[in-house]
Scaffold this active site. Structure first.
Site, PDB file in Angstrom:
ATOM      1  N   LYS A   1      49.121  20.148  42.671  1.00  0.00           N
ATOM      2  CA  LYS A   1      49.286  18.951  43.245  1.00  0.00           C
ATOM      3  C   LYS A   1      50.108  18.047  42.466  1.00  0.00           C
ATOM      4  O   LYS A   1      50.957  17.306  42.939  1.00  0.00           O
ATOM      5  CB  LYS A   1      47.679  18.406  43.364  1.00  0.00           C
ATOM      6  CG  LYS A   1      46.834  19.056  44.410  1.00  0.00           C
ATOM      7  CD  LYS A   1      45.444  18.826  44.541  1.00  0.00           C
ATOM      8  CE  LYS A   1      44.717  19.528  45.517  1.00  0.00           C
ATOM      9  NZ  LYS A   1      43.287  19.349  45.262  1.00  0.00           N
TER      10      LYS A   1
ATOM     11  N   GLN B   1      38.730  16.991  41.828  1.00  0.00           N
ATOM     12  CA  GLN B   1      38.896  18.310  42.422  1.00  0.00           C
ATOM     13  C   GLN B   1      37.349  18.984  42.392  1.00  0.00           C
ATOM     14  O   GLN B   1      36.787  19.031  41.441  1.00  0.00           O
ATOM     15  CB  GLN B   1      39.787  19.131  41.236  1.00  0.00           C
ATOM     16  CG  GLN B   1      40.172  20.491  41.506  1.00  0.00           C
ATOM     17  CD  GLN B   1      41.021  20.669  43.049  1.00  0.00           C
ATOM     18  OE1 GLN B   1      41.880  19.883  43.009  1.00  0.00           O
ATOM     19  NE2 GLN B   1      40.410  21.663  43.940  1.00  0.00           N
TER      20      GLN B   1
ATOM     21  N   ASP C   1      41.248  11.934  49.463  1.00  0.00           N
ATOM     22  CA  ASP C   1      40.677  13.054  50.121  1.00  0.00           C
ATOM     23  C   ASP C   1      40.168  12.806  51.055  1.00  0.00           C
ATOM     24  O   ASP C   1      39.680  13.706  51.824  1.00  0.00           O
ATOM     25  CB  ASP C   1      39.988  13.759  48.749  1.00  0.00           C
ATOM     26  CG  ASP C   1      40.394  15.078  48.167  1.00  0.00           C
ATOM     27  OD1 ASP C   1      41.332  15.502  49.144  1.00  0.00           O
ATOM     28  OD2 ASP C   1      40.013  15.746  47.377  1.00  0.00           O
TER      29      ASP C   1
END
Ligand code: NAD
Length: 303
Positions: A64, A108, A131
């Site tokens: 990422k 994460q 997200d």
């Protein structure tokens, strides 16, 4: 000539939906947006929070961050030990929420055992939740007013769009009903006018349902679950699954070799949905930075 007549067997292989190439194009198309933001005084910035030392998570975070760099998005890595508590994570999130130079926050998953994941996700400011996991963003999607669509479902839809799959009126079947993949994919397919069935671990006679699908999306996490005889000839198959075999090989939920001979188009694993997920994360981060720019109005304060 012998007396045996040669029989011609025509095997039509599905076309491969090249997520790697499509994602590269999406990323390239994002660069002018990042440049325009920079010209307006905004350095698009993503904060990535990684707690613990899960090797897969470390790889995901590295990928990422690298993808951010490629398009000119600044990234800020916040690395925390495995023993991090929910309270400590909440403190980190509060700081990132308050930091006007951070536009997107990604935590994460999975978080270390003992951490209350829902509490941590709920603490992310919804306008920085790139997200798309915060209940407000999930609710907005369901209400037909999406802000950040979570990255994997958005990637699935973009792959279908880039492949020019006609969803209106199509029968779609989604395998998996997780909050992060299966459910949002089903909502997005419904919004695109497909007729959608969601299957899960309690579905009876999975094959009978999957054989009705013009578009089949597998998001379960079981290697080889979808076999050729479960797929309608000519269907489009999107394999979200990522499974590591004992041999070390990475495979999806779909028996790729078998299903390729039946489907009209199919995503490989790796190189299908995975790269799109990251491209959509970058897109969401830019969206967050643009929203900051427009909320700044003409006050012109640098942030
Ligand atoms: P999850 O474990 O949260 O959900 C799995 C779902 O599959 C559940 O809803 C369950 O009911 C259903 N299921 C289980 N057995 C089934 C069966 N036999 N038939 C039909 N449904 C069944 O998983 P998730 O987070 O939704 O992820 C699913 C897969 O997608 C995993 O392999 C994950 O690694 C992968 N994934 C990939 C990406 C990507 O970027 N490509 C992103 C997220 C998840």
């Amino acid at each position: 000539m012998t007396g045996t007549r040669a029989r011609q067997v025509i095997v039509t292989a599905a076309s491969v939906i090249d997520g790697k190439a499509i994602a590269a194009q999406v990323r390239a198309d994002l660069i002018p947006d990042v440049t325009a933001l920079r010209d307006a005084g905004i350095i698009t910035t993503l904060a990535v929070v990684l707690a613990g030392d899960d090797p897969a998570s470390q790889v995901y975070v590295r990928n990422k961050v690298r993808a951010c760099e490629e398009v000119g998005i600044a990234s800020r890595r916040v690395l925390l030990p495995s023993a991090t508590t929910t309270a400590e994570l909440l403190h980190v999130i509060a700081e990132l929420n308050a930091d006007a130079t951070v536009h997107g926050i990604l935590v994460q998953l999975p978080l270390p055992r003992g951490v209350d994941t829902d509490t941590v996700i709920d603490a992310i400011a919804p306008e920085k939740d790139v997200d798309g996991f915060h209940p407000e963003n999930v609710g907005r999607l369901m209400a037909g007013r999406p802000r950040f669509v979570s990255c994997t479902p958005a990637g699935v839809m973009r792959l279908l769009a880039e492949t020019r799959v006609v969803l209106s009126g199509a029968t779609a079947v989604v395998l998996g009903r997780s909050r992060t993949v299966g459910q949002p994919v089903a909502a997005l397919l419904t919004a695109a006018d497909a007729t959608v069935t969601v299957c899960h671990s309690r579905t009876r006679d999975l094959g009978a349902v999957t054989r009705t699908a013009d578009v089949l999306v597998a998001a379960v996490g079981r290697p080889g679950l979808v076999k050729a005889d479960m797929v309608k000839p000519g269907a489009v198959v999107i394999d979200v699954g990522i499974n590591r075999l004992e041999s070390g090989a990475l495979v999806g939920d779909v028996d790729y070799a078998g299903v390729s001979a039946v489907a009209s188009a199919i995503t490989p694993v790796p190189g299908g949905v995975g790269p799109m997920t990251i491209a959509m994360l970058l897109q969401n981060t830019i969206l967050a930075a643009k929203a900051r720019l427009s909320s700044r109005g003409d006050r012109g304060a640098p942030q």
